[in-house]
Scaffold this motif. Structure first.
Motif, mmCIF file in Angstrom:
data_model
loop_
_atom_site.group_PDB
_atom_site.id
_atom_site.type_symbol
_atom_site.label_atom_id
_atom_site.label_comp_id
_atom_site.label_asym_id
_atom_site.label_seq_id
_atom_site.Cartn_x
_atom_site.Cartn_y
_atom_site.Cartn_z
ATOM 1 N N VAL A 16 5.142 -6.163 -5.679
ATOM 2 C CA VAL A 16 5.478 -6.074 -4.258
ATOM 3 C C VAL A 16 4.199 -5.674 -3.536
ATOM 4 O O VAL A 16 3.548 -4.692 -3.924
ATOM 5 C CB VAL A 16 6.582 -5.047 -3.999
ATOM 6 N N TYR A 17 3.854 -6.422 -2.519
ATOM 7 C CA TYR A 17 2.614 -6.199 -1.773
ATOM 8 C C TYR A 17 2.948 -5.526 -0.442
ATOM 9 O O TYR A 17 3.819 -5.989 0.306
ATOM 10 C CB TYR A 17 1.890 -7.521 -1.543
ATOM 11 N N TYR A 18 2.215 -4.447 -0.172
ATOM 12 C CA TYR A 18 2.445 -3.643 1.018
ATOM 13 C C TYR A 18 1.223 -3.672 1.933
ATOM 14 O O TYR A 18 0.089 -3.499 1.476
ATOM 15 C CB TYR A 18 2.717 -2.184 0.642
ATOM 16 N N CYS A 19 1.487 -3.837 3.208
ATOM 17 C CA CYS A 19 0.460 -3.749 4.239
ATOM 18 C C CYS A 19 0.393 -2.300 4.713
ATOM 19 O O CYS A 19 1.434 -1.636 4.842
ATOM 20 C CB CYS A 19 0.836 -4.675 5.379
ATOM 21 N N VAL A 20 -0.826 -1.817 4.975
ATOM 22 C CA VAL A 20 -0.997 -0.447 5.450
ATOM 23 C C VAL A 20 -1.951 -0.435 6.634
ATOM 24 O O VAL A 20 -2.805 -1.317 6.769
ATOM 25 C CB VAL A 20 -1.544 0.477 4.343
ATOM 26 N N GLY A 21 -1.812 0.612 7.463
ATOM 27 C CA GLY A 21 -2.687 0.705 8.614
ATOM 28 C C GLY A 21 -2.920 2.120 9.070
ATOM 29 O O GLY A 21 -2.104 2.996 8.828
ATOM 30 N N ALA A 22 -4.041 2.308 9.732
ATOM 31 C CA ALA A 22 -4.400 3.583 10.353
ATOM 32 C C ALA A 22 -4.619 4.693 9.330
ATOM 33 O O ALA A 22 -3.719 5.491 9.041
ATOM 34 C CB ALA A 22 -3.353 4.000 11.374
ATOM 35 N N TYR A 23 -5.819 4.727 8.774
ATOM 36 C CA TYR A 23 -6.171 5.730 7.779
ATOM 37 C C TYR A 23 -6.524 7.038 8.475
ATOM 38 O O TYR A 23 -7.447 7.109 9.282
ATOM 39 C CB TYR A 23 -7.363 5.244 6.953
ATOM 40 N N ARG A 24 -5.755 8.078 8.195
ATOM 41 C CA ARG A 24 -5.953 9.380 8.830
ATOM 42 C C ARG A 24 -5.796 10.486 7.790
ATOM 43 O O ARG A 24 -4.816 10.511 7.063
ATOM 44 C CB ARG A 24 -4.910 9.598 9.934
ATOM 45 N N ARG A 25 -6.749 11.377 7.758
ATOM 46 C CA ARG A 25 -6.659 12.584 6.929
ATOM 47 C C ARG A 25 -6.259 12.259 5.492
ATOM 48 O O ARG A 25 -5.382 12.873 4.910
ATOM 49 C CB ARG A 25 -5.669 13.574 7.538
ATOM 50 N N GLY A 26 -6.896 11.241 4.946
ATOM 51 C CA GLY A 26 -6.724 10.952 3.534
ATOM 52 C C GLY A 26 -5.543 10.072 3.169
ATOM 53 O O GLY A 26 -5.262 9.895 1.980
ATOM 54 N N ARG A 27 -4.867 9.549 4.154
ATOM 55 C CA ARG A 27 -3.735 8.677 3.828
ATOM 56 C C ARG A 27 -3.525 7.671 4.953
ATOM 57 O O ARG A 27 -4.022 7.851 6.058
ATOM 58 C CB ARG A 27 -2.465 9.508 3.644
ATOM 59 N N TYR A 28 -2.770 6.606 4.630
ATOM 60 C CA TYR A 28 -2.419 5.621 5.649
ATOM 61 C C TYR A 28 -1.135 6.057 6.334
ATOM 62 O O TYR A 28 -0.144 6.377 5.678
ATOM 63 C CB TYR A 28 -2.256 4.242 5.021
ATOM 64 N N GLU A 29 -1.176 6.038 7.661
ATOM 65 C CA GLU A 29 -0.024 6.505 8.424
ATOM 66 C C GLU A 29 1.126 5.514 8.413
ATOM 67 O O GLU A 29 2.287 5.906 8.492
ATOM 68 C CB GLU A 29 -0.438 6.776 9.874
ATOM 69 N N TYR A 30 0.808 4.231 8.323
ATOM 70 C CA TYR A 30 1.842 3.211 8.462
ATOM 71 C C TYR A 30 1.855 2.291 7.253
ATOM 72 O O TYR A 30 0.801 1.845 6.786
ATOM 73 C CB TYR A 30 1.616 2.384 9.727
ATOM 74 N N TRP A 31 3.057 2.022 6.790
ATOM 75 C CA TRP A 31 3.280 1.137 5.656
ATOM 76 C C TRP A 31 4.351 0.119 6.006
ATOM 77 O O TRP A 31 5.343 0.457 6.656
ATOM 78 C CB TRP A 31 3.765 1.932 4.437
ATOM 79 N N GLY A 32 4.152 -1.116 5.548
ATOM 80 C CA GLY A 32 5.196 -2.106 5.656
ATOM 81 C C GLY A 32 6.232 -1.913 4.565
ATOM 82 O O GLY A 32 6.073 -1.060 3.683
ATOM 83 N N GLN A 33 7.271 -2.716 4.620
ATOM 84 C CA GLN A 33 8.341 -2.604 3.625
ATOM 85 C C GLN A 33 8.055 -3.415 2.371
ATOM 86 O O GLN A 33 8.765 -3.270 1.376
ATOM 87 C CB GLN A 33 9.676 -3.021 4.247
ATOM 88 N N GLY A 34 7.072 -4.259 2.432
ATOM 89 C CA GLY A 34 6.648 -4.988 1.244
ATOM 90 C C GLY A 34 7.199 -6.399 1.160
ATOM 91 O O GLY A 34 8.264 -6.709 1.704
ATOM 92 N N THR A 35 6.456 -7.235 0.461
ATOM 93 C CA THR A 35 6.899 -8.599 0.193
ATOM 94 C C THR A 35 6.626 -8.910 -1.276
ATOM 95 O O THR A 35 5.568 -8.553 -1.808
ATOM 96 C CB THR A 35 6.205 -9.615 1.121
ATOM 97 N N GLN A 36 7.586 -9.556 -1.925
ATOM 98 C CA GLN A 36 7.484 -9.807 -3.360
ATOM 99 C C GLN A 36 6.622 -11.042 -3.629
ATOM 100 O O GLN A 36 6.825 -12.102 -3.025
ATOM 101 C CB GLN A 36 8.876 -10.031 -3.957
ATOM 102 N N VAL A 37 5.697 -10.880 -4.549
ATOM 103 C CA VAL A 37 4.914 -12.003 -5.057
ATOM 104 C C VAL A 37 5.153 -12.088 -6.562
ATOM 105 O O VAL A 37 4.965 -11.101 -7.282
ATOM 106 C CB VAL A 37 3.409 -11.812 -4.778
ATOM 107 N N THR A 38 5.584 -13.241 -7.007
ATOM 108 C CA THR A 38 5.836 -13.456 -8.429
ATOM 109 C C THR A 38 5.000 -14.635 -8.903
ATOM 110 O O THR A 38 5.082 -15.727 -8.331
ATOM 111 C CB THR A 38 7.319 -13.731 -8.697
ATOM 112 N N VAL A 39 4.214 -14.403 -9.939
ATOM 113 C CA VAL A 39 3.355 -15.438 -10.488
ATOM 114 C C VAL A 39 3.865 -15.781 -11.879
ATOM 115 O O VAL A 39 3.883 -14.930 -12.774
ATOM 116 C CB VAL A 39 1.892 -14.983 -10.559
ATOM 117 N N SER A 40 4.268 -17.021 -12.056
ATOM 118 C CA SER A 40 4.800 -17.454 -13.352
ATOM 119 C C SER A 40 3.687 -18.038 -14.216
ATOM 120 O O SER A 40 2.742 -18.639 -13.710
ATOM 121 C CB SER A 40 5.905 -18.482 -13.146
ATOM 122 N N SER A 41 3.847 -17.851 -15.520
ATOM 123 C CA SER A 41 2.813 -18.352 -16.446
ATOM 124 C C SER A 41 3.095 -19.771 -16.884
ATOM 125 O O SER A 41 4.144 -20.327 -16.615
ATOM 126 C CB SER A 41 2.736 -17.443 -17.665
#
Length: 118
Positions: free
Chosen positions: A93-118
């Motif tokens: 699951v890939y998450y977008c983040v934004g606004a790095y403050r005081r050692g952490r990102y303030e905002y996170w998305g809910q995520g989107t699933q990426v599946t790679v098949s072999s």
């Protein structure tokens, strides 16, 4: 209400490509570092990469360097993750983040699933 909404995830064969988008709303992120994290099943969340506020500087995890590219369009308040030469190990699951403050990102998305098949 500030939101980061990811899109573009899905199922792809190994060696293929996907582009994820992260659309921000509720505030502008044009002055902030943005980035991506991912979490694979049974594993801890891990850093993928970041992009500076003006897009001139990027930073990537060693596992994706040379295959993934982060870009942004501040006019659209959107960040992108172009993923090439995908491997089954990129499945997560890939998450977008934004606004790095005081050692952490303030905002996170809910995520989107990426599946790679072999």
């Amino acid at each position: 209400q500030v939101q980061l909404v990811e899109s573009g995830g899905g199922l792809v064969q190994a060696g293929g490509s996907l582009t994820l988008s992260c659309a921000a709303s509720g505030r502008t992120f044009s002055g902030d570092t943005m980035g991506w994290f991912r979490q694979a099943p049974g594993k801890e969340r891990e850093f993928v990469g970041t992009i500076s506020w003006n897009g001139r500087s990027t930073n990537y995890a060693g596992s994706v360097k040379g295959r993934f590219t982060i870009s942004r369009d501040n006019a659209k308040n959107t960040v992108y993750l172009q993923m090439n030469s995908l491997k089954p190990d990129d499945t997560a699951v890939y998450y977008c983040v934004g606004a790095y403050r005081r050692g952490r990102y303030e905002y996170w998305g809910q995520g989107t699933q990426v599946t790679v098949s072999s």
